[in-house]
Scaffold this active site. Structure first.
Site, PDB file in Angstrom:
ATOM      1  N   ASN A 114     -47.272   0.929  63.348  1.00 50.89           N
ATOM      2  CA  ASN A 114     -48.632   0.625  62.920  1.00 50.89           C
ATOM      3  C   ASN A 114     -48.783   0.312  61.450  1.00 50.89           C
ATOM      4  O   ASN A 114     -49.347  -0.712  61.070  1.00 50.89           O
ATOM      5  CB  ASN A 114     -49.491   1.869  63.177  1.00 50.89           C
ATOM      6  CG  ASN A 114     -50.122   1.799  64.531  1.00 50.89           C
ATOM      7  OD1 ASN A 114     -50.364   0.710  65.024  1.00 50.89           O
ATOM      8  ND2 ASN A 114     -50.363   2.942  65.116  1.00 50.89           N
ATOM      9  N   THR A 142     -41.442   1.836  67.627  1.00 47.42           N
ATOM     10  CA  THR A 142     -41.936   3.208  67.536  1.00 47.42           C
ATOM     11  C   THR A 142     -41.655   3.926  68.849  1.00 47.42           C
ATOM     12  O   THR A 142     -41.876   3.376  69.920  1.00 47.42           O
ATOM     13  CB  THR A 142     -43.449   3.308  67.214  1.00 47.42           C
ATOM     14  OG1 THR A 142     -43.866   4.660  67.456  1.00 47.42           O
ATOM     15  CG2 THR A 142     -44.298   2.401  68.077  1.00 47.42           C
ATOM     16  N   ASP A 144     -43.337   6.208  69.799  1.00 52.37           N
ATOM     17  CA  ASP A 144     -44.647   6.611  70.313  1.00 52.37           C
ATOM     18  C   ASP A 144     -45.214   5.634  71.344  1.00 52.37           C
ATOM     19  O   ASP A 144     -46.116   5.987  72.094  1.00 52.37           O
ATOM     20  CB  ASP A 144     -45.648   6.752  69.154  1.00 52.37           C
ATOM     21  CG  ASP A 144     -45.303   7.904  68.231  1.00 52.37           C
ATOM     22  OD1 ASP A 144     -44.617   8.834  68.695  1.00 52.37           O
ATOM     23  OD2 ASP A 144     -45.699   7.869  67.051  1.00 52.37           O
ATOM     24  N   MET A 188     -42.624  14.769  70.979  1.00 48.05           N
ATOM     25  CA  MET A 188     -43.320  14.051  69.912  1.00 48.05           C
ATOM     26  C   MET A 188     -44.418  13.133  70.465  1.00 48.05           C
ATOM     27  O   MET A 188     -44.328  12.667  71.600  1.00 48.05           O
ATOM     28  CB  MET A 188     -42.325  13.225  69.106  1.00 48.05           C
ATOM     29  CG  MET A 188     -41.532  14.052  68.097  1.00 48.05           C
ATOM     30  SD  MET A 188     -40.366  12.979  67.176  1.00 48.05           S
ATOM     31  CE  MET A 188     -39.844  14.093  65.874  1.00 48.05           C
ATOM     32  N   GLY A 189     -45.376  12.815  69.647  1.00 45.07           N
ATOM     33  CA  GLY A 189     -46.475  11.938  70.038  1.00 45.07           C
ATOM     34  C   GLY A 189     -47.773  12.535  69.534  1.00 45.07           C
ATOM     35  O   GLY A 189     -48.338  13.406  70.161  1.00 45.07           O
ATOM     36  N   ARG A 190     -48.199  12.062  68.387  1.00 39.91           N
ATOM     37  CA  ARG A 190     -49.355  12.643  67.707  1.00 39.91           C
ATOM     38  C   ARG A 190     -50.649  12.322  68.452  1.00 39.91           C
ATOM     39  O   ARG A 190     -51.426  13.209  68.776  1.00 39.91           O
ATOM     40  CB  ARG A 190     -49.423  12.018  66.309  1.00 39.91           C
ATOM     41  CG  ARG A 190     -50.121  12.800  65.293  1.00 39.91           C
ATOM     42  CD  ARG A 190     -49.771  12.313  63.902  1.00 39.91           C
ATOM     43  NE  ARG A 190     -49.256  10.939  63.916  1.00 39.91           N
ATOM     44  CZ  ARG A 190     -48.424  10.445  63.008  1.00 39.91           C
ATOM     45  NH1 ARG A 190     -48.014  11.229  62.036  1.00 39.91           N
ATOM     46  NH2 ARG A 190     -48.013   9.207  63.066  1.00 39.91           N
ATOM     47  N   GLU A 245     -46.963  17.261  71.295  1.00 41.15           N
ATOM     48  CA  GLU A 245     -47.266  18.017  70.069  1.00 41.15           C
ATOM     49  C   GLU A 245     -48.743  17.869  69.689  1.00 41.15           C
ATOM     50  O   GLU A 245     -49.282  18.691  68.966  1.00 41.15           O
ATOM     51  CB  GLU A 245     -46.396  17.515  68.910  1.00 41.15           C
ATOM     52  CG  GLU A 245     -46.598  16.043  68.604  1.00 41.15           C
ATOM     53  CD  GLU A 245     -45.835  15.545  67.368  1.00 41.15           C
ATOM     54  OE1 GLU A 245     -45.396  16.353  66.533  1.00 41.15           O
ATOM     55  OE2 GLU A 245     -45.667  14.315  67.249  1.00 41.15           O
ATOM     56  N   GLN A 298     -34.910  13.450  69.621  1.00 38.97           N
ATOM     57  CA  GLN A 298     -35.502  12.505  70.579  1.00 38.97           C
ATOM     58  C   GLN A 298     -35.659  11.105  69.984  1.00 38.97           C
ATOM     59  O   GLN A 298     -35.793  10.142  70.708  1.00 38.97           O
ATOM     60  CB  GLN A 298     -36.837  13.029  71.131  1.00 38.97           C
ATOM     61  CG  GLN A 298     -37.925  13.218  70.103  1.00 38.97           C
ATOM     62  CD  GLN A 298     -39.036  14.151  70.575  1.00 38.97           C
ATOM     63  OE1 GLN A 298     -39.762  13.861  71.496  1.00 38.97           O
ATOM     64  NE2 GLN A 298     -39.167  15.295  69.911  1.00 38.97           N
ATOM     65  N   ARG A 299     -35.627  10.997  68.677  1.00 40.98           N
ATOM     66  CA  ARG A 299     -35.785   9.667  68.071  1.00 40.98           C
ATOM     67  C   ARG A 299     -34.468   9.130  67.489  1.00 40.98           C
ATOM     68  O   ARG A 299     -34.434   7.998  67.009  1.00 40.98           O
ATOM     69  CB  ARG A 299     -36.863   9.685  66.991  1.00 40.98           C
ATOM     70  CG  ARG A 299     -36.483  10.463  65.754  1.00 40.98           C
ATOM     71  CD  ARG A 299     -37.626  10.531  64.765  1.00 40.98           C
ATOM     72  NE  ARG A 299     -37.137  11.047  63.497  1.00 40.98           N
ATOM     73  CZ  ARG A 299     -37.906  11.511  62.525  1.00 40.98           C
ATOM     74  NH1 ARG A 299     -39.213  11.520  62.671  1.00 40.98           N
ATOM     75  NH2 ARG A 299     -37.388  11.947  61.403  1.00 40.98           N
TER      76      ARG A 299
END
Lengths: 410, 410
Positions: A114, A142, A144, A188-190, A245, A298-299
């Site tokens: 982004n 990303t 995400d 993860m993942g805001r 998360e 994970q990333r």
């Protein structure tokens, strides 16, 4: 022939070097640019004159492109640099375009999420405003998977494969004892629950883990969660829960043990949703409870990359180079799905101004009504993205990645 | 021909099913036993008449042994059962030997760590005391690598490979930003630092991570650690620290954020050494600090198994079956190293009474004087154990493991 410069930005993914490899591959086959420079640490490398000559790396190594495809994180390093507006800090833009002029740059490629697409947008608009011919093209990445106007993002498929495989292996680990237990896996993942949703791919003919899945797209109700866990424990020994998360309550407050703080993009920095749920379930249910934070692996776990993800990332790099070759600017290379089974896609470009700062959330209709599981549509969407395993090179039992001394010594 | 029964106990490893596969393989090739039963959830399966017929599984599936080798955790389930003394609970021994009689058992194999070898010791002694011919043989396993009278334990090599690979990948993830950062990786190992030591294998020609390594064998001095971190940050951006969950101070107190509690074997249950160090360094150094707990994946990540480990585990299973066939009892199958380079080993058996409840710590001379790194001897010892990658079978992007419905439904 003039030159190009490429940079990587934001958080690491397993596939971000594959997109860099894609740009180099296209240029190797089509000879568009004389030289391709790599700006170190994102756009800040251009601002501080720190860069390497990727064309030289390509000449020096036999299979640089193949090795690059299979090296985790950013070969060129990254930055978390918020591009100012030209009216606020004209000197930043002047420095960047002076660099472009000095090194005879025709195209700038920025691989990122982004915030990086926002930089692409601002630079391409600035170029037009000063009648510069420099083309600015974005290449998405990303874990995400939350960029708009693209079916899915590079890096997501590999992270999804890591999440799903890890959960299946942890399920095997969990089933061995005859006692009631709850295992919480924090993913993860805001703001978007895509990666947490990918945990659903861990399910197979014998294992239904994760038994509960909570995404940030639906308000998290701790009471309902405790009810759901209790109901499951009545019929089975082990409950495995996948949570993002970023889960929050009806009021939008993060369900997190630790205090939240803002990073410089205004994003909330999180930690502890898993621990918070562990404490809640230990108190309310009282069985054995543990929480596992998958954390940065994970990333960056190239050892479990999705071949589909890597190949698509290469193609997006090639697509971006092709767009620049055609004189396009202000676009992000995109992938559009035309069929689920067989899985088919087409590549193109989309105006980056419509992508920058947008967030693609998981559609509510892909989450079940109770908000603790996903629908078949989600599984159909996710399934092709983790397919295939790249052939990793090992030496003495360790994966052989590209030497990143240039990042460590700088 | 009479029968055998086999069980698995203690914490999971990636290689514990390979040893089970080894026993089945030996019997397939040498036809010692008519049937091999699998007791579910360790010795408790025998106590509660819960078992499966492994010979039938072997007949039903084409490549059961190969699949078993590559299935994480315990195919037969596990238990944490502390075997009582015969004088305290004679009914437990009576039940077990009644089971042996009813199912015409000639040999009992127990795959496990310290506590399981104690069970093997007690059962073999009890057998002699009642003039029973049942042979009781132990097969080692533990990711902790802390059994005595064996060069190294099955499961350790795969866990070591997971730890080293994960740290290399996290190092790539860490090197991308131009800022001072400390990453702490907490690794399993309550009393022995072998697995934390394996982090040293992450080092290669360009990456020296982990830059500091702390094992429980040397008293942890927080002040010295802060000094070491500060000194490293003067010459480099990123410091990666590998610590054992079991590090303690001069007085023997665990350096842990959370309170310790005892499990039923009297072992201290730990969590939080990584978090505790994260807080210390954040306070004393003040740069970006994060801690990563590798958690249960280090013991169940079959997707990153060491082929050497799996093959040795199979051979230990075969060795155990061979010992039973020769009428031996009260032994644990062992592996002895005869050469480092080329790596060479021999297999045998050792009296389990000399192994049960012993703990093999890392020799002090394999740790540097400061207690924050390892010597060359340690690297030489570790290197062969992670070599080789098994060919995992994937379907739709997910590893294909053996169906463990029998564990989930029981």
């Amino acid at each position: 022939m003039r030159n190009a410069v490429i940079a990587q930005s934001g958080g690491p993914t397993v596939a971000i070097n594959a997109s860099l490899a894609g740009v180099l591959k296209y240029n190797k086959e089509n000879a568009i640019f004389s030289k391709i420079y790599g700006s170190l640490n994102g756009i800040t490398g251009i601002l501080e004159d720190r860069f390497i000559d990727l064309s030289k790396k390509l000449e020096e190594s036999d299979n640089f492109i193949e090795k690059l495809k299979l090296t985790p994180a950013m070969y060129l390093g990254s930055c978390r640099y918020k591009m100012p507006l030209p009216e606020d800090k004209p000197e930043v833009y002047e420095k960047i375009f002076a660099f472009f002029k000095e090194y005879e740059i025709d195209a700038f490629f920025y691989i990122g999420g982004n915030d990086s697409m926002d930089t692409v947008d601002r630079l391409s608009k600035y170029a037009k405003s000063i009648n510069s011919d420099v083309r600015v093209i974005g290449i998405p990445k990303t874990i995400d998977n939350d960029l708009v106007h693209i079916d899915h993002t590079p890096g997501f498929g590999s992270a999804a494969k890591y999440v799903a495989t890890s959960i299946l292996e942890m399920a095997h680990d969990t089933y061995i004892y005859k006692l009631k237990s709850v295992t919480i896996v924090e993913i993860m993942g805001r703001d978007a629950g895509w990666l947490t949703a990918a945990s659903v791919l861990a399910r197979n003919s014998y294992s239904k883990a994760p038994h509960l899945i909570y995404l940030p797209e639906v308000a998290f109700d701790p009471k309902e969660c405790v009810e759901d866990v209790k109901a499951l424990l009545e019929k089975q020994d082990d409950v495995i829960i996948a949570i993002s998360e970023g889960i929050r309550d009806k009021e939008g407050n993060y369900f997190s043990a630790s205090e939240s703080k803002l990073d410089k993009f205004g994003h909330v920095q999180l930690s502890g949703a898993g621990k918070a749920l562990e404490h809640l379930i230990a108190n309310e249910v009282g069985c054995k409870v543990r929480s596992v934070e998958l954390n940065i692996l994970q990333r960056c776990a190239t050892h479990l990359a999705s071949l589909t993800d890597l190949e698509e990332s290469v193609k997006l790099g090639e697509t971006a180079a092709g767009l620049a070759a055609k004189g396009e600017t202000g676009l992000m290379a995109t992938i559009t799905r035309t069929s689920d089974e067989p899985y088919e896609t087409v590549y193109g470009g989309h105006p980056v101004c419509e992508i920058a700062n947008g967030v693609k959330a998981v559609p509510r209709e892909w989450i079940n009504e109770r908000g603790n599981d996903l629908t078949k549509e989600m599984v159909t969407y996710l399934k092709p993205l983790i397919k295939g395993e790249p052939k990793l090179s090992f030496k003495d039992g360790m994966p052989e990645y590209l030497d990143v001394t240039h990042l460590i010594e700088q």
